[in-house]
Write a protein that holds these residues in place. Structure first.
Motif, short mmCIF file in Angstrom:
data_model
loop_
_atom_site.label_atom_id
_atom_site.label_comp_id
_atom_site.label_asym_id
_atom_site.label_seq_id
_atom_site.Cartn_x
_atom_site.Cartn_y
_atom_site.Cartn_z
N ALA A 227 11.87 0.95 -2.11
CA ALA A 227 11.07 1.64 -3.20
C ALA A 227 10.41 0.39 -3.86
O ALA A 227 9.34 0.26 -4.17
CB ALA A 227 11.60 2.53 -4.38
N LEU A 228 11.12 -0.85 -4.39
CA LEU A 228 10.71 -1.95 -5.25
C LEU A 228 9.61 -2.52 -4.32
O LEU A 228 8.56 -2.99 -4.78
CB LEU A 228 11.78 -2.57 -5.46
CG LEU A 228 11.39 -3.94 -6.09
CD1 LEU A 228 10.74 -3.82 -7.52
CD2 LEU A 228 12.70 -5.06 -6.60
N TYR A 229 10.12 -2.97 -2.90
CA TYR A 229 9.19 -3.69 -1.91
C TYR A 229 7.80 -2.85 -1.83
O TYR A 229 7.03 -3.68 -1.99
CB TYR A 229 9.81 -3.69 -0.74
CG TYR A 229 9.19 -4.35 0.44
CD1 TYR A 229 9.40 -5.92 0.76
CD2 TYR A 229 8.43 -3.84 1.29
CE1 TYR A 229 8.83 -6.44 1.75
CE2 TYR A 229 7.58 -4.47 2.15
CZ TYR A 229 7.83 -5.73 2.44
OH TYR A 229 7.07 -6.43 3.40
N LYS A 230 7.85 -1.60 -1.73
CA LYS A 230 6.56 -0.92 -1.62
C LYS A 230 5.72 -1.01 -2.83
O LYS A 230 4.62 -1.04 -2.64
CB LYS A 230 6.92 0.39 -1.11
CG LYS A 230 7.43 0.49 0.29
CD LYS A 230 7.72 1.98 0.83
CE LYS A 230 8.51 2.13 2.31
NZ LYS A 230 9.01 3.33 2.58
N ALA A 231 6.50 -0.69 -3.76
CA ALA A 231 5.55 -0.76 -5.13
C ALA A 231 5.11 -1.87 -5.34
O ALA A 231 3.83 -2.25 -5.76
CB ALA A 231 6.49 -0.24 -6.49
N LEU A 232 5.57 -3.12 -5.26
CA LEU A 232 4.99 -4.42 -5.27
C LEU A 232 4.12 -4.77 -4.43
O LEU A 232 3.03 -5.37 -4.66
CB LEU A 232 6.20 -5.54 -5.33
CG LEU A 232 7.27 -5.68 -6.42
CD1 LEU A 232 8.29 -6.66 -6.10
CD2 LEU A 232 6.39 -5.79 -7.66
N ALA A 233 4.22 -4.38 -3.34
CA ALA A 233 3.32 -4.70 -2.09
C ALA A 233 2.12 -3.78 -2.37
O ALA A 233 0.71 -4.20 -2.25
CB ALA A 233 3.79 -4.39 -0.69
N ARG A 234 2.07 -2.46 -2.91
CA ARG A 234 0.91 -1.83 -3.06
C ARG A 234 0.16 -2.16 -4.31
O ARG A 234 -0.93 -2.18 -4.54
CB ARG A 234 1.30 -0.17 -3.39
CG ARG A 234 0.39 0.64 -3.80
CD ARG A 234 0.59 2.05 -4.01
NE ARG A 234 -0.60 2.90 -4.06
CZ ARG A 234 -0.06 4.49 -4.35
NH1 ARG A 234 0.85 4.91 -4.19
NH2 ARG A 234 -1.31 5.10 -4.72
N TYR A 235 0.91 -2.37 -5.47
CA TYR A 235 0.44 -2.61 -6.97
C TYR A 235 0.11 -4.17 -7.13
O TYR A 235 -0.81 -4.58 -7.75
CB TYR A 235 0.81 -2.10 -8.17
CG TYR A 235 0.94 -0.47 -7.91
CD1 TYR A 235 0.06 0.30 -8.03
CD2 TYR A 235 2.23 0.00 -7.37
CE1 TYR A 235 -0.12 1.70 -7.94
CE2 TYR A 235 2.18 1.52 -7.39
CZ TYR A 235 1.10 2.37 -7.54
OH TYR A 235 1.15 3.75 -7.42
#
Length: 278
Positions: A227-235
Motif C-alpha cells: 500500500a505504501l509503494y502504490k501510494a507513493l507511486a501514485r501521488y
C-alpha cells in the motif's frame, strides 16, 4: 540474479527466476538454458515490462532463529526436503544467531492468501522458529515499474519513512542472549538500514521488521508495504500518506500497531499514530 515476472493464470501469481551462475531461466517448472548471460538478461527485461503499475509483485524473506548450533544443519536439510507453500528456497544465513532464511515467491498482493501463509508456518513450526536473540527479521521485497520513483521519495524523505515504519517494525532495542539478558545493541534493520535498493534482486527492500511466526503479522506487513509503494507511486509525495494508503493498507497498519505479537518499541506511541488516519 535477475528477477523476472510472468503471469501464471493457473496460480494467479507472477514469478520466475534467472540464476546468473547457471544461465538458467525457470518458468512453470520448465527450464530454458540460454547461450549467454546477455540473452537471459534480454528475456528478463522483456518479461519485466509486463508488470503493471497497479500490480507490482511482492515477496519476502522470513528469517528465524532456532536451537543449538548442532541443530542448524539438520533443520535446514530437513526443511529443504519439504514442499513448503510459497517457498522457493531454504538456506543458512550467517547474519543470524543459529537460524535459517526462507525465501518466498513473488506475486501481486491479492495472491497472498492468509491460508497459504498459515500452511507455510505449519511446515516449520516443529523446529520452534523464534527470535530470542533479536537477530532475525522479515524483509519485504517489492518489484514494479515505479521502483526508481519510490526509491527517490524514500531516500530524500528518510525521516518520514522511519516515522512510518518504526512504530510497526517490532524490533527490540537490544540483542539478547538465550536467557533474555542484554548482550549488545548493534543489529541490522534499524535507522539507515531499514530500507535499501537491492541490486541482487532488482527490488526495493524493507528490512525494518523483526521476525515473526504469526501468519497475520506476516501478511499485514506485506499489505502495508504494498500500500505504501502504490501510494507513493501514485501521488509522488508523502503528504497525507496515512490517509492515502488503500483501505486494506490502513486496516493492516492499525492491526500491526495494536497486535501484541508485534511489539512497539520505536517511533511515536500507538495513539499518536492512530490519530494520523483521522
Amino acid at each position: 540474479m535477475y528477477r523476472v515476472r510472468v503471469w501464471d493464470c493457473d496460480e494467479v501469481r507472477k514469478y520466475c527466476l534467472y540464476d546468473e551462475y547457471g544461465d538458467v531461466y525457470k518458468k512453470k517448472n520448465k527450464m530454458v538454458v540460454f547461450d549467454t548471460s546477455y540473452e537471459a538478461f534480454v528475456a528478463c527485461k522483456v518479461l519485466n515490462e509486463k508488470i503493471t503499475r497497479k500490480q507490482p509483485t511482492i515477496g519476502t524473506e522470513l528469517e528465524f532463529e532456532i536451537g543449538t548450533g548442532d541443530e542448524q544443519r539438520r533443520v535446514v536439510n530437513s526443511l529443504q526436503e519439504k514442499n513448503i507453500p510459497l517457498c522457493t528456497a531454504i538456506k543458512y544465513d550467517c547474519s543470524l544467531y543459529n537460524g535459517f532464511e526462507l525465501n518466498t515467491c513473488y506475486m501481486p498482493i491479492k495472491g497472498w492468501e492468509l491460508k497459504k501463509i498459515r500452511e507455510l508456518i505449519e511446515c516449520i513450526k516443529e523446529h520452534e522458529p523464534n527470535n530470542i536473540r533479536n537477530t532475525a527479521g522479515q524483509h519485504v521485497h517489492i518489484f514494479g515499474p515505479d521502483n526508481g520513483k519510490v526509491l527517490q521519495l524514500i531516500k530524500h524523505n528518510y525521516s518520514k519513512f522511519l516515522e512510518f515504519i518504526e512504530p510497526i517494525c517490532a524490533r527490540d532495542k537490544y540483542l539478547r542472549d538465550s536467557n533474555g539478558n542484554i548482550s549488545g545493541t548493534k543489529h541490522y534493520g534499524l535507522k539507515q538500514d531499514a530500507f535499501r535498493s537491492n541490486g541482487c534482486y532488482t527490488t526495493l527492500e524493507v528490512r525494518a521488521f523483526a521476525a515473526s511466526p504469526d501468519p497475520r503479522v506476516i501478511k499485514d506487513r506485506l499489505v502495508v508495504c504494498d500500500a505504501l509503494y502504490k501510494a507513493l507511486a501514485r501521488y509522488g509525495s508523502w503528504r497525507n500518506i496515512y490517509k492515502r494508503l488503500s483501505k486494506k493498507g490502513q486496516k493492516a497498519y492499525k492491526r500491526l500497531l495494536k497486535n501484541k505479537d508485534n511489539p512497539h518499541c520505536f517511533g511515536a506511541d500507538t495513539q499518536t499514530m492512530l490519530a494520523k488516519f483521522n
